[in-house]
Design a protein around this motif. Structure first.
Motif, PDB file in Angstrom:
ATOM      1  N   ALA A   1       6.702  -2.019   3.097  1.00 39.49           N
ATOM      2  CA  ALA A   1       6.409  -3.369   2.600  1.00 39.49           C
ATOM      3  C   ALA A   1       6.232  -4.306   3.790  1.00 39.49           C
TER       4      ALA A   1
ATOM      5  N   HIS B   1       2.294   4.810  11.872  1.00 37.53           N
ATOM      6  CA  HIS B   1       1.191   5.162  10.965  1.00 37.53           C
ATOM      7  C   HIS B   1      -0.103   5.009  11.753  1.00 37.53           C
TER       8      HIS B   1
ATOM      9  N   GLY C   1       0.669  -3.154  -0.751  1.00 34.81           N
ATOM     10  CA  GLY C   1       0.919  -3.954  -1.943  1.00 34.81           C
ATOM     11  C   GLY C   1       2.263  -3.706  -2.596  1.00 34.81           C
ATOM     12  N   ILE C   2       3.198  -3.141  -1.842  1.00 37.07           N
ATOM     13  CA  ILE C   2       4.543  -2.921  -2.389  1.00 37.07           C
ATOM     14  C   ILE C   2       5.324  -4.224  -2.320  1.00 37.07           C
TER      15      ILE C   2
ATOM     16  N   LEU D   1       3.228  -5.232  10.544  1.00 31.13           N
ATOM     17  CA  LEU D   1       1.852  -5.751  10.518  1.00 31.13           C
ATOM     18  C   LEU D   1       1.843  -7.220  10.104  1.00 31.13           C
ATOM     19  N   SER D   2       2.802  -7.579   9.224  1.00 29.97           N
ATOM     20  CA  SER D   2       2.877  -8.973   8.735  1.00 29.97           C
ATOM     21  C   SER D   2       3.855  -9.813   9.536  1.00 29.97           C
TER      22      SER D   2
ATOM     23  N   MET E   1      -3.831   0.652  14.598  1.00 31.25           N
ATOM     24  CA  MET E   1      -5.229   0.632  14.151  1.00 31.25           C
ATOM     25  C   MET E   1      -6.155   0.517  15.363  1.00 31.25           C
TER      26      MET E   1
ATOM     27  N   ASP F   1       2.487   2.996   0.555  1.00 36.01           N
ATOM     28  CA  ASP F   1       2.194   1.917   1.498  1.00 36.01           C
ATOM     29  C   ASP F   1       1.007   1.096   1.012  1.00 36.01           C
TER      30      ASP F   1
ATOM     31  N   SER G   1       3.883  -7.781   3.772  1.00 37.14           N
ATOM     32  CA  SER G   1       3.865  -9.200   3.388  1.00 37.14           C
ATOM     33  C   SER G   1       5.026  -9.549   2.470  1.00 37.14           C
TER      34      SER G   1
ATOM     35  N   PRO H   1      -6.607   1.451   3.614  1.00 38.91           N
ATOM     36  CA  PRO H   1      -5.966   1.069   4.874  1.00 38.91           C
ATOM     37  C   PRO H   1      -6.810   0.108   5.711  1.00 38.91           C
TER      38      PRO H   1
ATOM     39  N   MET I   1      -3.720   4.892  12.134  1.00 39.63           N
ATOM     40  CA  MET I   1      -5.030   4.706  11.487  1.00 39.63           C
ATOM     41  C   MET I   1      -6.077   4.687  12.595  1.00 39.63           C
TER      42      MET I   1
ATOM     43  N   PHE J   1      -5.656  -3.538   6.283  1.00 33.88           N
ATOM     44  CA  PHE J   1      -5.140  -4.914   6.251  1.00 33.88           C
ATOM     45  C   PHE J   1      -3.905  -5.021   5.378  1.00 33.88           C
ATOM     46  N   GLY J   2      -3.010  -5.916   5.740  1.00 29.71           N
ATOM     47  CA  GLY J   2      -1.860  -6.215   4.899  1.00 29.71           C
ATOM     48  C   GLY J   2      -2.258  -7.224   3.838  1.00 29.71           C
ATOM     49  N   GLY J   3      -1.362  -7.468   2.884  1.00 32.07           N
ATOM     50  CA  GLY J   3      -1.600  -8.520   1.898  1.00 32.07           C
ATOM     51  C   GLY J   3      -2.582  -8.167   0.788  1.00 32.07           C
TER      52      GLY J   3
ATOM     53  N   ASP K   1       2.011  -0.096  12.196  1.00 32.06           N
ATOM     54  CA  ASP K   1       0.618   0.222  11.877  1.00 32.06           C
ATOM     55  C   ASP K   1      -0.242   0.195  13.127  1.00 32.06           C
TER      56      ASP K   1
ATOM     57  N   SER L   1       6.871  -3.247   7.200  1.00 30.20           N
ATOM     58  CA  SER L   1       5.724  -3.090   8.101  1.00 30.20           C
ATOM     59  C   SER L   1       5.614  -4.316   8.983  1.00 30.20           C
TER      60      SER L   1
HETATM   61  O1  LIG Z   1      -1.013   0.351   6.273  1.00 34.58           O
HETATM   62  C1  LIG Z   1      -1.105  -0.814   6.036  1.00 34.58           C
HETATM   63  C2  LIG Z   1      -2.451  -1.422   5.917  1.00 34.58           C
HETATM   64  O2  LIG Z   1      -3.418  -0.462   6.191  1.00 34.58           O
HETATM   65  C3  LIG Z   1       0.112  -1.702   5.871  1.00 34.58           C
HETATM   66  O3  LIG Z   1       1.268  -0.943   6.232  1.00 34.58           O
HETATM   67  C4  LIG Z   1       0.283  -2.174   4.491  1.00 34.58           C
HETATM   68  O4  LIG Z   1      -0.821  -2.768   4.024  1.00 34.58           O
HETATM   69  C5  LIG Z   1       1.521  -3.053   4.387  1.00 34.58           C
HETATM   70  O5  LIG Z   1       1.261  -4.340   4.137  1.00 34.58           O
HETATM   71  P1  LIG Z   1       1.446  -5.002   2.690  1.00 34.58           P
HETATM   72  O6  LIG Z   1       2.818  -4.614   2.218  1.00 34.58           O
HETATM   73  O7  LIG Z   1       1.307  -6.456   2.956  1.00 34.58           O
HETATM   74  O8  LIG Z   1       0.365  -4.431   1.832  1.00 34.58           O
END
Ligand SMILES: O=C(CO)[C@H](O)[C@H](O)COP(=O)(O)O
Length: 232
Positions: A197, A67, A178-179, A10-11, A38, A176, A199, A142, A69, A144-146, A36, A8
């Motif tokens: 994944a 994705h 915390g993987i 996103l990070s 958003m 999706d 972060s 859904p 959102m 935020f990452g991390g 992502d 992802s």
């Molecule tokens: O959809 C998402 C958040 O809404 C991200 O894709 C997801 O959180 C990936 O980030 P991480 O692997 O750090 O959790």
């Protein structure tokens, strides 16, 4: 079962997106690139939209997994397919006409995906999922990452896997949120096919090695739960 790894962005460092994509590209690299989108309405965060996806499409051969959102996916989803996305996922909690949206995404040349937030029951969406190619089971809320992986979502993955294995559904089961190296095996054992994944990849010193390591763990877990050869 497949064993698709989808980093992802996103990070990633948004100021250097092309370099960050190149950093996960290669023989053992990303199978899909998770994007992502958003809108700060459906989720309390704002990321990127169609113009960025159009630029990403020109910058990489890696299939784009968008994705959405967003609050109004019925209006915007086809645009992402037309922009060259490989997979366009809308949220069950936001889409007004899930069947038409799936048909329109597919008519525009992309795979259609449906995502379920943690509190959204799978049973309510089995009928609609017959028109979809990807089921995205969110393993975090859904936005935020991390965040930390929610193991209580594994039952939804197992039930989706059973529905696929018994022919009720023909979807890729994607997870999706915390993987990482500690959680990916449980998701694979539960029956997931595709692993997003953020972060865990872009927080690693070597993102490409992180992708390869996740895939190795998935293949090992799948070899235990599904002795039949895995399709990469
Ligand atoms: O959809 C998402 C958040 O809404 C991200 O894709 C997801 O959180 C990936 O980030 P991480 O692997 O750090 O959790």
């Amino acid at each position: 079962m497949a064993s698709l790894i989808a980093p992802s962005i996103l990070s990633a460092d948004f100021a250097h997106l092309a370099d960050e994509i190149a950093a996960v590209t290669g023989p053992e690299g990303a199978d899909w690139l998770h994007v992502d989108v958003m809108d700060n309405h459906f989720v309390p965060n704002l990321t990127l939209g169609l113009p960025v996806v159009q630029s990403l499409r020109a910058a990489t051969e890696v299939p784009l997994d968008c994705h959405l959102m967003i609050e109004d996916p019925d209006r915007w989803a086809v645009g992402y397919a037309e922009a060259g996305a490989h997979n366009v996922t809308v949220h069950a909690e936001a889409v007004r006409d899930p069947i038409s949206v799936a048909l329109d995404i597919k008519a525009a040349g992309a795979r259609a995906g449906l995502s379920l937030k943690p509190n959204t029951p799978l049973d309510d969406w089995v009928e609609a999922l017959r028109e979809y190619d990807t089921l995205l089971v969110m393993t975090v809320e859904p936005g935020f990452g991390g965040q930390s992986f929610m193991p209580e979502m594994l039952d939804k993955v197992r039930r989706a896997r059973t529905m696929v294995d018994t022919g009720h559904l023909t979807v890729v089961v994607q997870v999706d949120g915390g993987i990482n190296a500690d959680t990916v095996a449980a998701a694979a054992e539960a029956g997931a096919d595709c692993f997003v994944a953020g972060s865990a990849v872009y927080g690693a010193a070597d993102p490409l090695r992180a992708v390869a390591a996740l895939r190795r763990t998935v293949l090992q877990a799948q070899a235990v739960t599904d002795p039949a050869p895995s399709a990469g």
